[in-house]
Structures are given as structure tokens and as C-alpha cells.
Design a protein around this motif. Sequence first.
Motif, mmCIF file in Angstrom:
data_model
loop_
_atom_site.group_PDB
_atom_site.id
_atom_site.type_symbol
_atom_site.label_atom_id
_atom_site.label_comp_id
_atom_site.label_asym_id
_atom_site.label_seq_id
_atom_site.Cartn_x
_atom_site.Cartn_y
_atom_site.Cartn_z
ATOM 1 N N ILE A 52 47.413 50.547 32.443
ATOM 2 C CA ILE A 52 46.236 50.367 31.590
ATOM 3 C C ILE A 52 46.572 49.339 30.523
ATOM 4 O O ILE A 52 47.562 49.478 29.805
ATOM 5 N N ILE A 53 45.740 48.300 30.436
ATOM 6 C CA ILE A 53 46.014 47.249 29.465
ATOM 7 C C ILE A 53 44.950 47.262 28.364
ATOM 8 O O ILE A 53 43.769 47.444 28.635
ATOM 9 N N PRO A 54 45.404 47.082 27.136
ATOM 10 C CA PRO A 54 44.505 47.241 25.981
ATOM 11 C C PRO A 54 43.741 45.969 25.617
ATOM 12 O O PRO A 54 43.682 45.588 24.458
ATOM 13 N N PHE A 55 43.173 45.284 26.598
ATOM 14 C CA PHE A 55 42.384 44.091 26.345
ATOM 15 C C PHE A 55 40.963 44.319 26.830
ATOM 16 O O PHE A 55 40.720 45.149 27.696
ATOM 17 N N HIS A 56 40.053 43.526 26.309
ATOM 18 C CA HIS A 56 38.705 43.461 26.867
ATOM 19 C C HIS A 56 38.712 42.325 27.866
ATOM 20 O O HIS A 56 39.417 41.342 27.702
ATOM 21 N N SER A 57 37.918 42.466 28.901
ATOM 22 C CA SER A 57 37.881 41.427 29.921
ATOM 23 C C SER A 57 36.546 41.475 30.640
ATOM 24 O O SER A 57 35.844 42.487 30.604
ATOM 25 N N GLY A 58 36.223 40.388 31.301
ATOM 26 C CA GLY A 58 35.064 40.369 32.174
ATOM 27 C C GLY A 58 35.353 41.073 33.487
ATOM 28 O O GLY A 58 34.458 41.348 34.273
ATOM 29 N N TYR A 59 36.627 41.359 33.738
ATOM 30 C CA TYR A 59 37.037 42.049 34.959
ATOM 31 C C TYR A 59 37.196 43.539 34.664
ATOM 32 O O TYR A 59 37.305 43.950 33.512
ATOM 33 N N HIS A 60 37.226 44.346 35.710
ATOM 34 C CA HIS A 60 37.462 45.782 35.557
ATOM 35 C C HIS A 60 38.914 46.129 35.857
ATOM 36 O O HIS A 60 39.519 46.948 35.193
ATOM 37 N N ALA A 61 39.450 45.501 36.895
ATOM 38 C CA ALA A 61 40.818 45.781 37.325
ATOM 39 C C ALA A 61 41.341 44.594 38.125
ATOM 40 O O ALA A 61 40.563 43.768 38.600
ATOM 41 N N LEU A 62 42.654 44.525 38.246
ATOM 42 C CA LEU A 62 43.304 43.508 39.066
ATOM 43 C C LEU A 62 44.259 44.205 40.019
ATOM 44 O O LEU A 62 45.059 45.046 39.590
ATOM 45 N N LEU A 63 44.164 43.857 41.284
ATOM 46 C CA LEU A 63 45.074 44.426 42.281
ATOM 47 C C LEU A 63 46.199 43.434 42.527
ATOM 48 O O LEU A 63 45.970 42.230 42.629
ATOM 49 N N ASP A 64 47.407 43.954 42.656
ATOM 50 C CA ASP A 64 48.562 43.080 42.865
ATOM 51 C C ASP A 64 48.789 42.815 44.348
ATOM 52 O O ASP A 64 48.115 43.362 45.213
ATOM 53 N N ARG A 65 49.771 41.965 44.617
ATOM 54 C CA ARG A 65 50.050 41.602 46.018
ATOM 55 C C ARG A 65 50.538 42.803 46.824
ATOM 56 O O ARG A 65 50.317 42.858 48.033
ATOM 57 N N THR A 66 51.167 43.786 46.175
ATOM 58 C CA THR A 66 51.592 44.994 46.894
ATOM 59 C C THR A 66 50.382 45.786 47.369
ATOM 60 O O THR A 66 50.370 46.322 48.482
ATOM 61 N N ALA A 67 49.351 45.862 46.534
ATOM 62 C CA ALA A 67 48.124 46.561 46.939
ATOM 63 C C ALA A 67 47.498 45.849 48.133
ATOM 64 O O ALA A 67 47.062 46.496 49.092
ATOM 65 N N PHE A 68 47.452 44.508 48.095
ATOM 66 C CA PHE A 68 46.919 43.771 49.232
ATOM 67 C C PHE A 68 47.723 44.078 50.495
ATOM 68 O O PHE A 68 47.167 44.244 51.578
#
Length: 152
Positions: free
Chosen positions: A68-84
Motif C-alpha cells: 500500500i502506497i501513501p500517494f494519490h494517483s489516477g491509477y488504482h493499482a499497479l501489477l508487477d512483472r511477477t503478477a503478469f
Amino acid sequence: MDEGSSLDLIYSDTVRKMGIDPSRIKPSNTTFKWVIPGVEARCSGTLTLEVVFGSPDNFRSEELIFDIIPFHSGYHALLDRTAFARFNTIPHYAYLKIKMPRPKGFITVNGNTERSFRTKEHTAALVAEVHIGIEGPKYQPAVKAREASKRA
């Protein structure tokens, strides 16, 4: 899609909007850089979520541990290359699509080019605001440009 990342990230405002019970969040000592260029940050915890792609008759699900990262963003989540890799995805960046094979045929996840550009612009504006807070008026032109584009 960010094949260069090595962390599955979810933004704290997304966790809040999802209404997730805070007792599910585990402590974390993870620090990272470059989600916002040049800024080092500490994760506010980790959260295990089931991620599902597809439809009820042809789907793929995996439990992923998100930092969990404490920033605001236009994105909801980012998946890493391991998830792919775990989902066995085949990304096509030019078409904003990922495909993953399943016994009942491929699952295709389509991106939206217009929405991607809007999200990128929104996130860039948030990054500029963070830099203003860190480095002072050096990045002020970026914020003025964003405000001018809103008026246009």
C-alpha cells in the motif's frame, strides 16, 4: 501495465474507497523509489487480495500481496512483472491489451487509450504537486500549465 515494476502496488485512497477492513492490513518496512520520480517512500502496509480476470465461465484468479502506497494517483493499482507471469499474460502495449490462456479460450483485457492518456496527465499533475511540496517553486510551471489546461 508496467512490466518494469517489481512490486504489486495499491494506492491508499483505493484501499479506503474499497472499504477494506483495516485489520486486514499487515505492517510493512518496504521502501521504494520512482513511483513518483525522485521520491523515496515507505509503504503503509501490505494487503492480500484476490485478483480475478475473465467471466464466470472462463476466468483466472490469483491471490496477490499488494504494498500500500501513501500517494494519490489516477491509477488504482499497479501489477508487477511477477503478477503478469503468474497470470501467464501476453501483453501488447501498442493495443493496450493483455491476453491470458485458459482452457475455454483466451481471456482478453482491453485498455482504453483515451482514459489512459487522461489518467497519465492526472498522475503527472499529482507528481508535480508532490515535487512542489518537496522542492519548492522549481516545479511551479507544471502546475500552472495544468491549471491553464483545465480552463481551456
